[in-house]
Design an enzyme around this catalytic site. Structure first.
Site, PDB file in Angstrom:
ATOM      1  N   PHE A 130       0.859  -1.184   0.000  1.00 19.80           N
ATOM      2  CA  PHE A 130       0.000   0.000   0.000  1.00 19.80           C
ATOM      3  C   PHE A 130       0.893   1.230   0.000  1.00 19.80           C
ATOM      4  O   PHE A 130       1.713   1.407   0.907  1.00 19.80           O
ATOM      5  CB  PHE A 130      -0.932   0.040   1.208  1.00 19.80           C
ATOM      6  N   ASP A 149       9.491   2.935   1.097  1.00 16.51           N
ATOM      7  CA  ASP A 149       8.347   3.662   1.641  1.00 16.51           C
ATOM      8  C   ASP A 149       8.361   3.469   3.153  1.00 16.51           C
ATOM      9  O   ASP A 149       7.937   2.437   3.672  1.00 16.51           O
ATOM     10  CB  ASP A 149       7.062   3.105   1.020  1.00 16.51           C
ATOM     11  N   LYS A 192       3.415  10.804   7.931  1.00 18.53           N
ATOM     12  CA  LYS A 192       2.828  10.394   9.209  1.00 18.53           C
ATOM     13  C   LYS A 192       3.526  10.993  10.429  1.00 18.53           C
ATOM     14  O   LYS A 192       3.263  12.127  10.805  1.00 18.53           O
ATOM     15  CB  LYS A 192       2.771   8.865   9.283  1.00 18.53           C
TER      16      LYS A 192
END
Length: 388
Positions: A129, A217, A246
């Site tokens: 994802f 990532d 984040k």
């Protein structure tokens, strides 16, 4: 509370919060909750940290925005800090993880263009994802995310996560067109799936051998989540490109794409940009988050409390017939269940006063703030044991 004017992209619980402090949140009625989700790995230093409150308040009174037509001092400071911590050289700032991954994918395209590859391919992982833009959806996996959005842009080859044999196979078939490998060191949305030991090191060697970019990532794993600044540091490697978001802003929107100089210089003035990316507020917050993690020794705390939480869960749940696996690293832990438990998050909040997340229908994902203490570890373990 009504959501009649909101697009139906979410299915929120019937729960809304009025304030937060540290690891705790309070709802509109004043009930207290232990937050074991941290806004999905965002509030790493906890809610309403006084250092962040001061930084945000001061910066709001000084300067919020000038645009990247001018130099931004806090942006330069944050880039220097991240470069020093990661071993990479240069940064581009944007507003989210998906934007950071789009930046990485553009660098991969330019890397291929420079090598004269007309139809470049990027290797990505099954069950990955990377975001919800059209480009990052194409690099992701899972029919529920992609449903209704075919045909997606970009050329990607999917291989099994952790499967070096599959990587060798696509190298033989498509090697002349491959320009990069993009992956999460730990797959978060697919249920906290850890790569086998040595996998990242083998990927680093493979990419170096073939002239590909290794792009990691670290949007969920970065900024201390796994007990080191970045998960790749536990394998003793350095990627060519890394993306962050984040936890870097602790709730203030910010994303970053870092790269080695040889890759970063593929961008030239006008080849990429962002209106809001790297604004003074977001970058000052990012610097303050790094300060807090260093000063409070939160990397060591994440590693220590993560080991304690993992061990206690295994003691309490390993014999439970509903529990198939318990895995994780640092304060990123998944408990895989035998059957879907779609109401578990609502029950945890309602019955135990603990906020947790269930991903892929049957994996309890725990992502508490890095400030978690041993008493709160026991509260989480006790709550999950009671729920199951």
């Amino acid at each position: 509370m009504t959501a009649a004017c909101l697009m139906t992209t979410y299915q929120p619980l019937a729960l809304s919060f009025a304030r937060g402090l540290g690891t705790r949140l309070w709802d509109q009625q004043g009930r207290e909750y232990l937050d074991a989700v941290a806004g999905v790995a965002v509030t790493n230093v906890g809610h309403s940290h006084p250092r962040l409150v001061t930084a945000i308040s001061e910066q709001a009174g000084l300067l919020l925005h000038t645009s990247n037509l001018y130099g931004i001092d806090w942006q330069q400071r944050l880039a220097q800090r991240l470069a020093r911590l990661s071993g990479l050289d240069q940064a581009f700032f944007n507003n989210s993880g998906a934007e950071a991954n789009e930046t990485a994918l553009k660098l991969a395209r330019l890397h291929g263009w420079k090598k004269g590859i007309e139809q470049p391919l990027v290797v990505v992982m099954e069950n990955a994802f990377h975001g919800r833009t059209l480009g990052t959806m194409a690099a992701s996996d899972g029919p529920s995310v992609r449903l209704g959005f075919q045909r997606l842009p970009g050329d990607f080859i999917k291989v099994g996560f952790g499967d070096l044999t599959a990587l060798d196979a696509v190298t033989r078939e498509f090697g002349a067109r491959i320009v990069a490998v993009l992956l999460e060191p730990i797959q978060g949305e697919s249920g906290v799936q850890l790569a086998p030991p040595g996998y990242l090191k083998a990927l680093r060697a493979h990419c170096s051998q073939h002239g590909w970019l290794l792009m990691l990532d670290e949007i969920q794993t970065g900024i201390g989540r796994t007990g080191t600044w970045f998960a790749f540091q536990q394998e003793g490697i350095v990627p060519d490109v890394m993306t962050l978001a984040k936890g870097l802003g602790n709730g203030i929107p910010i994303g970053a794409c870092l790269a080695r100089t040889s890759v970063a210089k593929l961008f030239t003035p006008g080849s990429h940009g962002s209106t809001f990316g790297g604004n003074p507020l977001a970058c000052r917050v990012g610097c303050t988050v790094l300060d807090i993690i260093e000063e409070q020794d939160l990397l060591e705390n994440a590693a220590r409390q993560g080991e304690r939480l993992l061990a206690r869960l295994r003691v309490e749940l390993s014999e439970h017939p509903q529990v198939l696996a318990i895995r994780g690293r640092g304060l990123m832990i998944g408990i895989e269940l035998a059957t879907p438990q779609r109401d578990l998050a609502a029950r945890a909040a309602r019955e135990q006063g603990v906020l947790l997340n269930v991903t892929r229908g049957k994996v309890i994902r725990l992502l508490p703030p890095l400030t978690l203490d041993s008493k709160e570890v026991e509260m989480i373990v006790r709550a999950i044991a009671r729920l199951l």
